[in-house]
Write a protein that holds these residues in place. Structure first.
Motif, PDB file in Angstrom:
ATOM      1  N   GLU A 136      17.515   2.421   7.162  1.00 14.85           N
ATOM      2  CA  GLU A 136      18.389   1.560   6.373  1.00 14.85           C
ATOM      3  C   GLU A 136      17.567   0.671   5.424  1.00 14.85           C
ATOM      4  O   GLU A 136      17.989   0.412   4.291  1.00 14.85           O
ATOM      5  N   ASP A 137      16.400   0.243   5.889  1.00 10.41           N
ATOM      6  CA  ASP A 137      15.524  -0.561   5.016  1.00 10.41           C
ATOM      7  C   ASP A 137      15.181   0.222   3.749  1.00 10.41           C
ATOM      8  O   ASP A 137      15.138  -0.333   2.653  1.00 10.41           O
ATOM      9  N   LEU A 138      14.903   1.515   3.942  1.00 10.18           N
ATOM     10  CA  LEU A 138      14.505   2.340   2.790  1.00 10.18           C
ATOM     11  C   LEU A 138      15.647   2.496   1.796  1.00 10.18           C
ATOM     12  O   LEU A 138      15.445   2.468   0.583  1.00 10.18           O
ATOM     13  N   GLU A 139      16.846   2.613   2.343  1.00 12.35           N
ATOM     14  CA  GLU A 139      18.011   2.753   1.473  1.00 12.35           C
ATOM     15  C   GLU A 139      18.190   1.504   0.610  1.00 12.35           C
ATOM     16  O   GLU A 139      18.711   1.570  -0.502  1.00 12.35           O
ATOM     17  N   CYS A 140      17.738   0.373   1.145  1.00  7.74           N
ATOM     18  CA  CYS A 140      17.894  -0.894   0.436  1.00  7.74           C
ATOM     19  C   CYS A 140      16.629  -1.277  -0.325  1.00  7.74           C
ATOM     20  O   CYS A 140      16.316  -2.454  -0.480  1.00  7.74           O
ATOM     21  N   THR A 141      15.850  -0.298  -0.732  1.00  8.73           N
ATOM     22  CA  THR A 141      14.640  -0.555  -1.501  1.00  8.73           C
ATOM     23  C   THR A 141      14.704   0.278  -2.783  1.00  8.73           C
ATOM     24  O   THR A 141      15.134   1.431  -2.742  1.00  8.73           O
ATOM     25  N   GLU A 142      14.310  -0.321  -3.906  1.00  9.43           N
ATOM     26  CA  GLU A 142      14.261   0.412  -5.170  1.00  9.43           C
ATOM     27  C   GLU A 142      13.476   1.704  -4.942  1.00  9.43           C
ATOM     28  O   GLU A 142      12.442   1.701  -4.258  1.00  9.43           O
ATOM     29  N   GLU A 143      13.953   2.814  -5.505  1.00  7.63           N
ATOM     30  CA  GLU A 143      13.325   4.133  -5.314  1.00  7.63           C
ATOM     31  C   GLU A 143      13.251   4.542  -3.845  1.00  7.63           C
ATOM     32  O   GLU A 143      12.430   5.372  -3.468  1.00  7.63           O
ATOM     33  N   TYR A 144      14.065   3.935  -3.002  1.00  9.33           N
ATOM     34  CA  TYR A 144      14.039   4.206  -1.559  1.00  9.33           C
ATOM     35  C   TYR A 144      12.630   3.987  -0.983  1.00  9.33           C
ATOM     36  O   TYR A 144      12.217   4.646  -0.030  1.00  9.33           O
ATOM     37  N   GLY A 145      11.900   3.089  -1.602  1.00  5.76           N
ATOM     38  CA  GLY A 145      10.592   2.695  -1.062  1.00  5.76           C
ATOM     39  C   GLY A 145       9.452   3.630  -1.400  1.00  5.76           C
ATOM     40  O   GLY A 145       8.313   3.402  -0.970  1.00  5.76           O
ATOM     41  N   ALA A 146       9.715   4.694  -2.149  1.00  5.60           N
ATOM     42  CA  ALA A 146       8.627   5.601  -2.545  1.00  5.60           C
ATOM     43  C   ALA A 146       9.021   6.327  -3.815  1.00  5.60           C
ATOM     44  O   ALA A 146      10.012   7.046  -3.838  1.00  5.60           O
ATOM     45  N   ILE A 147       8.253   6.129  -4.859  1.00  5.77           N
ATOM     46  CA  ILE A 147       8.559   6.791  -6.115  1.00  5.77           C
ATOM     47  C   ILE A 147       7.909   8.180  -6.095  1.00  5.77           C
ATOM     48  O   ILE A 147       6.759   8.340  -5.676  1.00  5.77           O
ATOM     49  N   ALA A 148       8.680   9.178  -6.520  1.00 11.49           N
ATOM     50  CA  ALA A 148       8.177  10.557  -6.468  1.00 11.49           C
ATOM     51  C   ALA A 148       7.143  10.796  -7.557  1.00 11.49           C
ATOM     52  O   ALA A 148       7.192  10.168  -8.622  1.00 11.49           O
ATOM     53  N   GLY A 149       6.212  11.711  -7.302  1.00  7.52           N
ATOM     54  CA  GLY A 149       5.248  12.103  -8.324  1.00  7.52           C
ATOM     55  C   GLY A 149       3.944  11.341  -8.277  1.00  7.52           C
ATOM     56  O   GLY A 149       3.165  11.382  -9.235  1.00  7.52           O
ATOM     57  N   SER A 150       3.684  10.633  -7.175  1.00  5.88           N
ATOM     58  CA  SER A 150       2.399   9.921  -7.097  1.00  5.88           C
ATOM     59  C   SER A 150       1.284  10.950  -6.931  1.00  5.88           C
ATOM     60  O   SER A 150       1.486  12.011  -6.362  1.00  5.88           O
ATOM     61  N   ASN A 151       0.105  10.607  -7.446  1.00  8.36           N
ATOM     62  CA  ASN A 151      -1.002  11.555  -7.427  1.00  8.36           C
ATOM     63  C   ASN A 151      -2.269  10.904  -6.871  1.00  8.36           C
ATOM     64  O   ASN A 151      -3.059  10.325  -7.621  1.00  8.36           O
ATOM     65  N   PRO A 152      -2.450  10.982  -5.544  1.00  8.39           N
ATOM     66  CA  PRO A 152      -3.600  10.289  -4.923  1.00  8.39           C
ATOM     67  C   PRO A 152      -4.950  10.711  -5.498  1.00  8.39           C
ATOM     68  O   PRO A 152      -5.896   9.931  -5.458  1.00  8.39           O
ATOM     69  N   SER A 153      -5.038  11.927  -6.070  1.00  6.95           N
ATOM     70  CA  SER A 153      -6.350  12.314  -6.584  1.00  6.95           C
ATOM     71  C   SER A 153      -6.651  11.652  -7.929  1.00  6.95           C
ATOM     72  O   SER A 153      -7.781  11.721  -8.427  1.00  6.95           O
ATOM     73  N   ALA A 154      -5.668  10.977  -8.524  1.00 12.87           N
ATOM     74  CA  ALA A 154      -5.915  10.232  -9.768  1.00 12.87           C
ATOM     75  C   ALA A 154      -6.419   8.817  -9.485  1.00 12.87           C
ATOM     76  O   ALA A 154      -6.629   8.027 -10.403  1.00 12.87           O
ATOM     77  N   VAL A 155      -6.589   8.495  -8.202  1.00 17.51           N
ATOM     78  CA  VAL A 155      -7.015   7.145  -7.818  1.00 17.51           C
ATOM     79  C   VAL A 155      -8.512   7.153  -7.525  1.00 17.51           C
ATOM     80  O   VAL A 155      -9.001   8.031  -6.819  1.00 17.51           O
ATOM     81  N   SER A 156      -9.227   6.170  -8.065  1.00 19.88           N
ATOM     82  CA  SER A 156     -10.682   6.133  -7.887  1.00 19.88           C
ATOM     83  C   SER A 156     -11.058   5.702  -6.473  1.00 19.88           C
ATOM     84  O   SER A 156     -10.297   5.020  -5.791  1.00 19.88           O
ATOM     85  N   GLU A 157     -12.268   6.064  -6.079  1.00 17.66           N
ATOM     86  CA  GLU A 157     -12.805   5.609  -4.792  1.00 17.66           C
ATOM     87  C   GLU A 157     -12.817   4.084  -4.732  1.00 17.66           C
ATOM     88  O   GLU A 157     -12.613   3.479  -3.690  1.00 17.66           O
ATOM     89  N   ARG A 158     -13.091   3.493  -5.895  1.00 17.17           N
ATOM     90  CA  ARG A 158     -13.172   2.027  -5.952  1.00 17.17           C
ATOM     91  C   ARG A 158     -11.836   1.386  -5.572  1.00 17.17           C
ATOM     92  O   ARG A 158     -11.810   0.370  -4.895  1.00 17.17           O
ATOM     93  N   ALA A 159     -10.745   2.000  -6.051  1.00 22.14           N
ATOM     94  CA  ALA A 159      -9.423   1.450  -5.721  1.00 22.14           C
ATOM     95  C   ALA A 159      -9.173   1.558  -4.214  1.00 22.14           C
ATOM     96  O   ALA A 159      -8.688   0.620  -3.582  1.00 22.14           O
ATOM     97  N   TYR A 160      -9.554   2.713  -3.661  1.00 23.23           N
ATOM     98  CA  TYR A 160      -9.399   2.868  -2.206  1.00 23.23           C
ATOM     99  C   TYR A 160     -10.152   1.769  -1.480  1.00 23.23           C
ATOM    100  O   TYR A 160      -9.658   1.150  -0.560  1.00 23.23           O
ATOM    101  N   LYS A 161     -11.378   1.542  -1.965  1.00 20.92           N
ATOM    102  CA  LYS A 161     -12.238   0.581  -1.283  1.00 20.92           C
ATOM    103  C   LYS A 161     -11.678  -0.838  -1.398  1.00 20.92           C
ATOM    104  O   LYS A 161     -11.697  -1.608  -0.447  1.00 20.92           O
ATOM    105  N   ARG A 162     -11.167  -1.159  -2.589  1.00 22.50           N
ATOM    106  CA  ARG A 162     -10.656  -2.522  -2.779  1.00 22.50           C
ATOM    107  C   ARG A 162      -9.346  -2.742  -2.038  1.00 22.50           C
ATOM    108  O   ARG A 162      -9.007  -3.852  -1.671  1.00 22.50           O
ATOM    109  N   GLY A 163      -8.584  -1.664  -1.850  1.00 19.82           N
ATOM    110  CA  GLY A 163      -7.274  -1.818  -1.209  1.00 19.82           C
ATOM    111  C   GLY A 163      -7.343  -1.690   0.292  1.00 19.82           C
ATOM    112  O   GLY A 163      -6.389  -1.987   0.994  1.00 19.82           O
ATOM    113  N   LYS A 164      -8.496  -1.288   0.784  1.00 22.72           N
ATOM    114  CA  LYS A 164      -8.641  -1.022   2.212  1.00 22.72           C
ATOM    115  C   LYS A 164      -8.325  -2.265   3.039  1.00 22.72           C
ATOM    116  O   LYS A 164      -8.732  -3.359   2.702  1.00 22.72           O
ATOM    117  N   ALA A 165      -7.621  -2.045   4.109  1.00 22.61           N
ATOM    118  CA  ALA A 165      -7.334  -3.116   5.064  1.00 22.61           C
ATOM    119  C   ALA A 165      -6.480  -4.233   4.483  1.00 22.61           C
ATOM    120  O   ALA A 165      -6.431  -5.316   5.025  1.00 22.61           O
TER     121      ALA A 165
END
Lengths: 486, 144
Positions: free
Chosen positions: A170-199
């Motif tokens: 129900e939470d997802l239904e009440c979130t814009e894009e149902y909480g996940a926008i389609a078409g994300s591409n994890p391989s377009a994300v740099s290692e640096r972003a992973y590192k900065r977002g970690k934890a």
């Protein structure tokens, strides 16, 4: 700062002001600012209007470079801006038109408490939330994820958190894009972003991000309030956060790489922070895929934050969150670019709508809305400053016609942070808030000053404009009683 | 000569940095950035061990402004991922296309520093390295 912007603003009516296309050679469309006379004075005090004109240079931009009444000076794009580009006509996507905090946004949660019932527990609640929700600069979360899971977050968004037991379908239904926008591409994300977002999943961050305990103090639309189960003096919870270090790094990486696209695609923009690439180019597609990863990261983050807040309430009241009625009303993004269909000059077009400090406000019946909100329109959540009000509104048909289904996002900053630090006495401010029965806990004293009510425009004036002009409809107003700041 | 000053910007924070040459300009801009982020405090004994680290930077850009943004962004990245607070930098090469430097600094610890402001990123907004009377100056806006 003290300079007054002297550029042309043609009055269309009481709430709409046009910057003519002739103001600067290179503008492809006029600028259009939504504001009343009072707000316009503030707007002229910095260079936000010039930025509205600069955004009109973007290739493929249609109709207007729009600005909401909460606009203020940003970098490249103004904050409070909306720009839609035509995907099929060489339209561009710009990381600067989304911002560093990709999918910064807000969610509103109701409870079945009345203010009187929990009045004496506010301090306990605030302390408990402050301890349970990691906040502050670079805060690290309790919710630890492996690298494999981090990639999963980028695709599943809030759904990942729900899968882990941090919420419900129900939470997802009440979130814009149902909480996940389609078409994300994890391989377009740099290692640096992973590192900065970690934890950092499940962390609030700092600056203007917050968790607030609020009370509904005014109803504007009884019918919609009944539909949503909202009544006067009811306690609500609001969470404001984004994609943390992950999103900052994605924006940073792509702003840098897109500067090269300006020459490659012969794009003329007056500020490098407006760097962009056609949506139908490898660079444009790659950024869109990476941006969606950060958007999903943010939805997962807000879902985790809500989970921690529900747990905190459970601890204080010794009841389950369901029995306290802590259901999500809605979650909106206010820093994002979306591929949407809109009618332009009578024809349906595929547009890339940049909302930088602007909220989607889809009207009743829109196919993107869950069934429960088809009748009333999309809930729009507008946070104010910690001493005044926040609002719940709904999207309208007029917003679909005029602003690509968009409206304002908050109060809008008036005073710089350093000006606030020079002029505001923290003890006096805390006393003032206490007299208003607002209890504040923040990671740093500086944050309290930088976020003092007087540094913001009055959100009530901002909401008056969007309501009166019809690009969102007021539902109810809240006032804060407990504030947790990063 | 003034090294730098912090300037007003409605939503964000900016700096104006000065230097007799480009190396000094880049160093002062970096010090200004760390001043926005951190405040030194003394909670623990000065004899407590403080970790030092060294990083080699080698970055490129299309012009001086881009090289400056890349330089500051790299320091910001090292701060947010490693906790490095720059104290010294030996800039070996610096021109309109690249920077090479050896940066040494202390590791962040809440015992010695209070974080004042989180800088999300260094922006290109109205960025221009200018020739000034006694060398160079530049204005940089940070997203906070």
């Amino acid at each position: 700062m003290a300079n007054i912007w002297e550029g042309p603003l043609e009055k269309i009516d009481d709430y709409r002001w046009r910057i003519p296309k002739t103001y600067k050679s290179g503008m492809r469309v006029p600028g259009l600012i939504y504001a009343d006379e009072r707000l316009l004075k503030d707007i002229r005090h910095d260079r936000a209007a010039e930025q509205v004109a600069n955004v009109a240079f973007l290739p493929g931009i249609v109709k207007y470079s729009l600005a909401m009444p909460d606009i203020h000076w940003g970098y490249g794009f103004c904050i409070g801006g909306v720009a839609a580009t035509d995907v099929e006509q060489g339209g561009v996507i710009s990381p600067g038109g989304v911002g560093f905090d990709i999918n910064c946004g807000v969610r509103l949660i109701k409870t079945n408490f009345q203010y009187d019932e929990i009045k004496d527990k506010i301090k306990d609640l605030v302390y408990s939330l402050f301890n349970d929700v990691p906040s502050g600069v670079g805060s690290k979360g309790e919710i630890r994820v492996s690298e494999k899971e981090e990639r999963e977050i980028l695709v599943k968004g809030a759904g990942w958190a729900v899968q882990r037991g941090y919420g419900t379908e129900e939470d997802l239904e009440c979130t814009e894009e149902y909480g996940a926008i389609a078409g994300s591409n994890p391989s377009a994300v740099s290692e640096r972003a992973y590192k900065r977002g970690k934890a950092q999943s499940g962390t609030l961050g700092s600056g203007n991000h917050f968790i607030e305990i609020q009370v509904i103090d005014q109803l504007y639309d009884q019918e919609i309030c009944d539909e949503l189960g909202l009544r006067p003096e009811q306690v609500t919870l609001m969470i404001h956060s984004g994609s943390r270090g992950f999103g900052y790094q994605v924006c940073d990486d792509y702003t840098k790489s897109m500067i090269r696209c300006l020459a490659k695609y012969q794009i003329n923009v007056p500020d490098r922070q407006l760097a962009c690439a056609p949506l139908n180019s490898p660079e444009g597609r790659e950024y869109l895929g990476a941006m969606k990863c950060a958007a999903n990261y943010a939805w997962a983050n807000r879902q985790c934050l809500m989970h921690l807040a529900r747990k905190s309430f459970e601890k204080i009241f010794n009841k389950s969150w369901e029995s306290m009625g802590m259901y999500l009303i809605y979650d909106v993004a206010h820093n994002i670019a979306k591929i949407e269909k809109h009618i332009v000059d009578g024809k349906e077009k595929k547009l890339c709508v940049h909302r930088k400090g602007a909220t989607r406000a889809f009207g009743p019946g829109h196919p993107a809305l869950p069934d429960r909100y088809k009748k009333i329109g999309q809930p729009v959540i507008i946070p104010g400053d910690m001493g005044r009000n926040s609002y719940l509104l709904v999207g309208t048909q007029k917003a679909m016609e005029e602003t690509f289904g968009s409206t304002c996002h908050g109060a809008g900053r008036l005073k710089s942070r350093s000006a606030a630090l020079r002029s505001i006495d923290v003890n006096k401010l805390m006393n003032e808030l206490e007299t208003k029965h607002i209890f504040v806990r923040a990671a740093g004293r500086g944050t309290i000053i930088e976020e003092a009510p007087e540094v913001y425009k009055d959100v009530n004036q901002v909401v008056d404009v969007v309501h009166n002009v019809g690009i969102a409809k007021r539902v109810c107003r809240m006032r804060p009683i407990g504030v947790i700041k990063g | 000569m003034k090294k730098y000053e912090i300037i007003d910007h409605t939503a964000d924070i900016g700096i104006r940095a000065y230097g007799k040459d480009l190396k000094e300009l880049f160093l002062n801009a970096a010090y200004a950035m760390f001043e926005i982020m951190l405040e030194a405090i003394k909670k623990k004994s000065i004899f407590q061990k403080r970790e030092h680290k060294k990083f080699i930077l080698n970055k490129e850009g299309n012009n001086l402004e881009e090289v400056l943004v890349v330089w500051l962004s790299e320091l910001l990245y090292l701060f947010s991922t490693e906790g490095l607070i720059m104290e010294k930098a030996d800039i070996q090469k610096l021109d309109g296309s690249s920077i090479q430097a050896e940066v040494t600094g202390r590791m962040f610890s809440p015992d010695f520093y209070r974080i004042k402001t989180e800088i999300k990123a260094v922006t290109y907004h109205e960025l221009e390295v200018k020739k000034a009377e006694h060398g160079y100056e530049v204005q940089v806006i940070f997203d906070v």
